[in-house]
Design a protein around this motif. Structure first.
Motif, short mmCIF file in Angstrom:
data_model
loop_
_atom_site.label_atom_id
_atom_site.label_comp_id
_atom_site.label_asym_id
_atom_site.label_seq_id
_atom_site.Cartn_x
_atom_site.Cartn_y
_atom_site.Cartn_z
N GLN A 162 0.72 9.00 -6.27
CA GLN A 162 1.07 10.41 -6.16
C GLN A 162 2.03 10.93 -7.07
O GLN A 162 1.75 11.86 -7.73
CB GLN A 162 1.87 10.57 -4.61
N SER A 163 2.91 10.16 -7.37
CA SER A 163 3.75 10.60 -8.47
C SER A 163 3.08 10.58 -9.72
O SER A 163 3.42 11.42 -10.88
CB SER A 163 5.04 9.41 -8.64
N ARG A 164 2.28 9.63 -10.00
CA ARG A 164 1.40 9.54 -11.26
C ARG A 164 0.54 10.52 -11.39
O ARG A 164 0.30 11.32 -12.25
CB ARG A 164 0.90 8.23 -11.64
N TYR A 165 -0.08 10.93 -10.18
CA TYR A 165 -0.99 12.12 -10.04
C TYR A 165 -0.30 13.39 -10.44
O TYR A 165 -0.72 14.40 -11.07
CB TYR A 165 -1.73 12.06 -8.80
N ALA A 166 0.81 13.51 -9.80
CA ALA A 166 1.55 14.75 -10.20
C ALA A 166 1.87 14.96 -11.50
O ALA A 166 1.68 16.13 -12.03
CB ALA A 166 2.74 14.90 -9.26
N GLU A 167 2.32 13.89 -12.20
CA GLU A 167 2.33 13.92 -13.61
C GLU A 167 1.39 14.24 -14.37
O GLU A 167 1.43 14.89 -15.44
CB GLU A 167 3.17 12.53 -14.13
N LEU A 168 0.30 13.59 -14.20
CA LEU A 168 -1.08 13.85 -14.86
C LEU A 168 -1.58 15.37 -14.80
O LEU A 168 -2.01 15.75 -15.36
CB LEU A 168 -1.98 13.00 -14.35
N PRO B 239 0.80 -1.19 0.12
CA PRO B 239 0.00 -0.04 -0.02
C PRO B 239 0.76 1.36 -0.04
O PRO B 239 0.38 2.11 -0.78
CB PRO B 239 -0.87 -0.07 1.39
N LEU B 240 1.96 1.33 0.70
CA LEU B 240 2.85 2.17 0.85
C LEU B 240 3.63 2.65 -0.58
O LEU B 240 3.30 3.73 -1.11
CB LEU B 240 3.89 2.04 1.67
N ILE B 241 3.87 1.56 -1.23
CA ILE B 241 4.56 1.81 -2.72
C ILE B 241 3.37 2.35 -3.55
O ILE B 241 3.65 3.29 -4.46
CB ILE B 241 5.06 0.55 -2.94
N THR B 242 2.11 1.62 -3.42
CA THR B 242 1.05 2.00 -4.37
C THR B 242 0.67 3.48 -4.12
O THR B 242 0.63 4.30 -4.98
CB THR B 242 -0.15 1.01 -4.01
N ILE C 78 10.55 -6.48 -0.75
CA ILE C 78 10.54 -5.75 -1.62
C ILE C 78 9.94 -6.42 -3.12
O ILE C 78 9.21 -5.96 -3.92
CB ILE C 78 11.84 -4.99 -2.19
N ALA C 79 10.85 -7.64 -3.22
CA ALA C 79 10.31 -8.35 -4.43
C ALA C 79 8.73 -8.62 -4.50
O ALA C 79 8.26 -8.21 -5.64
CB ALA C 79 11.12 -9.76 -4.39
N ILE C 80 8.23 -8.82 -3.38
CA ILE C 80 6.61 -9.21 -3.44
C ILE C 80 6.01 -8.02 -3.79
O ILE C 80 5.10 -7.87 -4.65
CB ILE C 80 6.10 -9.96 -2.23
N ALA C 81 6.28 -6.95 -3.23
CA ALA C 81 5.95 -5.43 -3.54
C ALA C 81 5.72 -5.17 -5.12
O ALA C 81 4.85 -4.73 -5.42
CB ALA C 81 6.36 -4.69 -2.56
N LEU C 82 7.19 -5.33 -5.47
CA LEU C 82 7.40 -5.05 -6.89
C LEU C 82 6.48 -5.78 -7.88
O LEU C 82 6.12 -5.40 -9.11
CB LEU C 82 8.59 -5.07 -7.22
#
Lengths: 128, 461
Positions: A37-43, A29-32, B9-13
Motif C-alpha cells: 500500500q505504501s509503495r502503491y501510494a508512492e508510485l 501477509p499483513l506486512i506485505t 517479526i524477524a521471520i516476517a522481515l
C-alpha cells in the motif's frame, strides 16, 4: 534437572514452529499488504507528477533546440515508466484481495499529496 | 511471550518479498539506459612515453610562469580532484596550496573557479573553460576558435592543447604583471628576476600580446642562439627531442609544449572504472539501490539529462541557472556576463558552460564562481533557479537583476519537484561517477623538474 532442560527446549521448539506458522499465516501477509500500500501510494504520486512533468516539457518545446527537446522528452517519458510499475502493482494487489475502492482512495490521496499541479508547501523549500 | 513476538517479526522481515521493490527500480533503470543508449566510458590505457614525461615536467614546472612561482599543478592538484578546492583560484603571487592558499592584497584575484581536467580528450568536449572561449569548430580538421583568433598556431592536436596556452598568458593566472620580479627565496638563478613575459609585452594588446608571450616562454624554456645557455635549456631540448624525434632542433615551438602538456593531462586525468561505468557494463551490484533511484531520477523526472548528457554528462553548451554574482566577475566588473563576453550575443548573457560530472564529488566548490559548497546546494539551485529572484543583498538591491532572471534556462522554469530523499538519491548517483584512484600514482608527480624550481604538488593520496 536434565528432564527440566529437555522440556524447556521442547517447549521453545514448539513455540518457534508455532510462531513461524503464525508469522507466515498472519504477520507476513499483513506486512506485505502494508508495504504494498505504501509503495502503491508512492508510485501513484510519482506517476501523477511524471504526467505533469510530461505536460511541462511539452509546454516549453518551442523554446528549446530540437535535439535538446528530444532529450527532455525522453526524460519525461522515462519518468512515466513508474506508471507501468504502479499498474503492475495494482493488478497484483487486486488479485491479492485488495478492493478497487481502497486503491482508488490511495490514488486520490497520493494526488492530493503530489506537488502537481499545485505546489505543495510541505515539499522542499530553501526558506526552511 | 516477548521472545515469541520478536521471532515472529524477524521471520516476517527476512521473508524474500522484501527484495521486490529493489528489482523494480533496477529494471526501470535498465529500460532508461536502453532509451538513452548509455555505454560505459572506454578505459584509457596508461602509457609512460617520452611525450608523457615531457608533459609531466612542464605541468609541474613553474618556469612557464612569468614570476616562476606557479605551475599548472598549483591550481590543478592531483590531491583535490584536479582542482584546488577554492571558490576562485589564486594565481601568481599566491602562497600555499589548495584550501591553505592565500593571496597578497596587492595582487588581482581570479574571478572564476578552477575547472577540473577529467577526460578532456573525449571527442564530446567541444568547449573549454566556463565561457567556452576555447572551442573546437571541427575536431577532426583541428580547427579551433580561441582568444588568439587567426594567430593561433597550427599543429595543436586537440582542444585541451589549445586551452593549455591561455593560463600562461593571463595576468592573474601564470603571467603576472609588468615589472614584477620573481620571489627572492627561489633557488638561483631564478630569484628576484624580472618578469620578462609581462614586462616586454606590456605595450601589446590582445592576440598580438599573447603570441609574443608564448614566444618569450619558449625562449626562456629552451634558450636562444644569442643568449647565455641555462642548465634547464639542454634538459628541455633533450626531452623535446625524445618526445618529437622527427622535429628539427630549431623547430620546437609552443605547439610541442602545449601538445605534450595536453597529453599528460589526458593520461593522468582519465576516469577508469567508475561504479557507474561498471553498472553500465553489466555489473548489477556496482551501484546501490539509492544510487539506482538517483540515476533513474537523473535520466527521468529531475531532467538533469537535458543538459548533462553524453558520456561525460555534459552537452558542453551554455546556460544560466540563476547563480547569483559572487566576487568581482571577469573583467573585474560587478557581474560576470559569462558566454556573452566571448560571443557578444545578448542572448548569451550570464550563461556558463554545463560542467561535466565525472568525479564531481571531488571538485567542490561548484558553479563558475565557486559559490556552492556542496552538491546538495547545487541540486537545490537547479530545482529552484528563481530562489534569489526576490531576495535582497546587503546594499538593499535585488540579488538577481531582471536580465539575470530572463536569462534562466527555460528547461528549469517548469518546477522540478524533488523531495529530500530524491535529492539524496541524486547525490548518491553522482557519487558513483567517482574514480579517485589515479592509475600509476607513483608515475604522476616528478621528483624534480629541469628548472630546479620547487614543485607545487600535494600527494594524490
Amino acid at each position: 534437572m536434565k528432564t527440566q532442560t529437555i522440556s524447556c527446549a521442547a517447549l521453545w521448539t514448539i513455540a518457534f514452529f508455532l510462531s513461524a506458522d503464525f508469522s507466515l499465516t498472519y504477520v507476513r501477509p499483513l506486512i506485505t499488504l502494508l508495504r504494498d500500500q505504501s509503495r502503491y501510494a508512492e508510485l501513484a504520486r510519482t506517476c501523477y507528477e511524471a504526467m505533469g512533468n510530461l505536460n511541462d516539457v511539452e509546454s516549453i518545446s518551442t523554446t528549446l533546440r530540437p535535439a535538446q527537446f528530444r532529450l527532455l522528452r525522453q526524460a519525461a517519458v522515462v519518468s512515466t515508466m513508474q506508471c507501468y510499475a504502479q499498474e503492475e502493482l495494482r493488478r497484483s494487489m487486486l488479485s491479492a484481495g485488495v478492493s478497487e475502492h481502497q486503491l482508488i482512495r490511495i490514488d486520490l490521496q497520493a494526488q492530493l499529496q503530489s506537488n502537481f499541479p499545485i505546489p505543495n508547501p510541505t515539499m522542499y523549500s530553501r526558506d526552511q | 511471550m516477548k521472545k515469541l513476538v520478536i521471532t515472529c517479526i524477524a521471520i516476517a522481515l527476512i521473508s524474500p518479498a522484501h527484495a521486490e521493490p529493489d528489482l523494480t527500480v533496477n529494471s526501470l533503470l535498465i529500460k532508461a539506459i536502453e532509451i538513452f543508449n548509455l555505454r560505459p566510458l572506454p578505459t584509457k590505457r596508461f602509457e609512460e612515453t617520452a611525450k608523457y614525461n615531457l608533459g609531466r615536467a612542464l605541468f609541474f614546472d613553474p618556469i612557464l610562469s612569468g614570476n616562476r612561482d606557479i605551475s599548472c599543478a598549483t591550481c590543478h592538484l592531483l590531491s583535490r580532484g584536479s582542482s584546488d578546492h577554492l571558490s576562485a583560484s589564486i594565481g601568481t603571487g599566491g602562497v600555499g596550496l589548495a584550501e591553505m592558499r592565500v593571496l597578497p592584497s596587492d595582487r588581482p584575484h581570479q574571478p572564476r573557479n578552477a575547472l577540473d581536467l577529467w577526460n578532456r580528450d573525449n571527442n564530446t568536449v567541444r568547449t573549454m573553460l566556463w565561457d567556452g572561449r576555447v572551442e573546437a569548430i571541427d575536431p577532426i580538421l583541428r580547427t579551433f576558435r580561441s582568444p588568439l583568433g587567426d594567430l593561433l598556431p597550427t599543429g595543436l592536436e586537440n582542444t585541451m592543447a589549445v586551452q593549455v596556452l591561455f593560463p600562461m598568458a593571463q595576468d592573474d593566472e601564470m603571467l603576472g604583471l609588468a615589472d614584477d620580479r620573481s620571489p627572492i627565496d627561489l633557488p638561483q638563478p631564478h630569484a628576484n628576476r624580472l618578469n620578462e613575459f609581462a614586462t616586454n609585452t606590456k605595450d601589446l594588446l590582445g592576440p598580438m600580446r599573447i603570441k609574443a608571450i608564448l614566444r618569450l616562454i619558449m625562449d626562456r624554456l629552451i634558450g636562444t642562439d644569442d643568449a647565455p645557455q641555462k642548465p634547464w635549456h639542454a634538459q628541455y631540448r633533450a626531452l623535446l627531442r625524445s618526445a618529437y624525434p622527427t622535429v628539427q632542433d630549431n623547430a620546437f615551438t609552443i605547439v610541442h609544449v602545449a601538445n605534450s602538456i595536453a597529453h599528460y593531462i589526458e593520461m593522468t586525468f582519465a576516469t577508469r572504472q567508475t561504479p557507474w561505468d561498471r553498472f553500465l557494463a553489466g555489473d548489477p551490484t556496482a551501484i546501490g539501490l539509492q544510487a539506482q533511484k538517483g540515476a533513474f531520477l537523473f535520466y527521468g523526472r529531475a531532467r538533469c539529462v537535458a543538459c548533462h548528457s553524453g558520456p561525460l554528462l555534459s552537452d558542453f553548451e551554455f546556460y544560466s541557472i540563476g547563480v547569483p554574482d559572487h566576487g568581482t566577475g571577469i573583467g573585474k566588473t560587478e557581474e560576470d556576463l559569462g558566454r556573452y563576453l566571448v560571443t557578444g550575443n545578448e542572448s548569451d548573457r550570464y550563461k556558463f558552460r554545463t560542467p561535466p560530472l565525472r568525479n564531481v564529488t571531488l571538485t567542490s566548490p561548484y558553479f563558475h564562481n565557486g559559490s556552492a559548497e556542496t552538491l546538495e546546494d547545487v541540486v537545490k539551485q537547479h530545482i529552484d533557479p528563481l530562489f534569489y529572484a526576490d531576495k535582497y543583498d546587503e546594499t538593499g538591491g535585488l540579488i538577481l537583476n531582471p536580465a539575470q532572471i530572463d536569462a534562466i534556462s527555460p528547461i528549469l522554469l517548469p518546477k522540478i519537484r524533488l523531495t529530500h530523499a530524491d535529492i539524496q538519491s541524486l547525490i548518491s548517483f553522482l557519487t558513483t561517477l567517482e574514480d579517485p584512484g589515479y592509475a600509476h600514482v607513483d608515475k604522476l608527480v616528478p621528483a624534480s623538474v629541469p628548472s630546479g624550481l620547487p614543485i607545487s604538488a600535494l600527494n594524490p593520496n
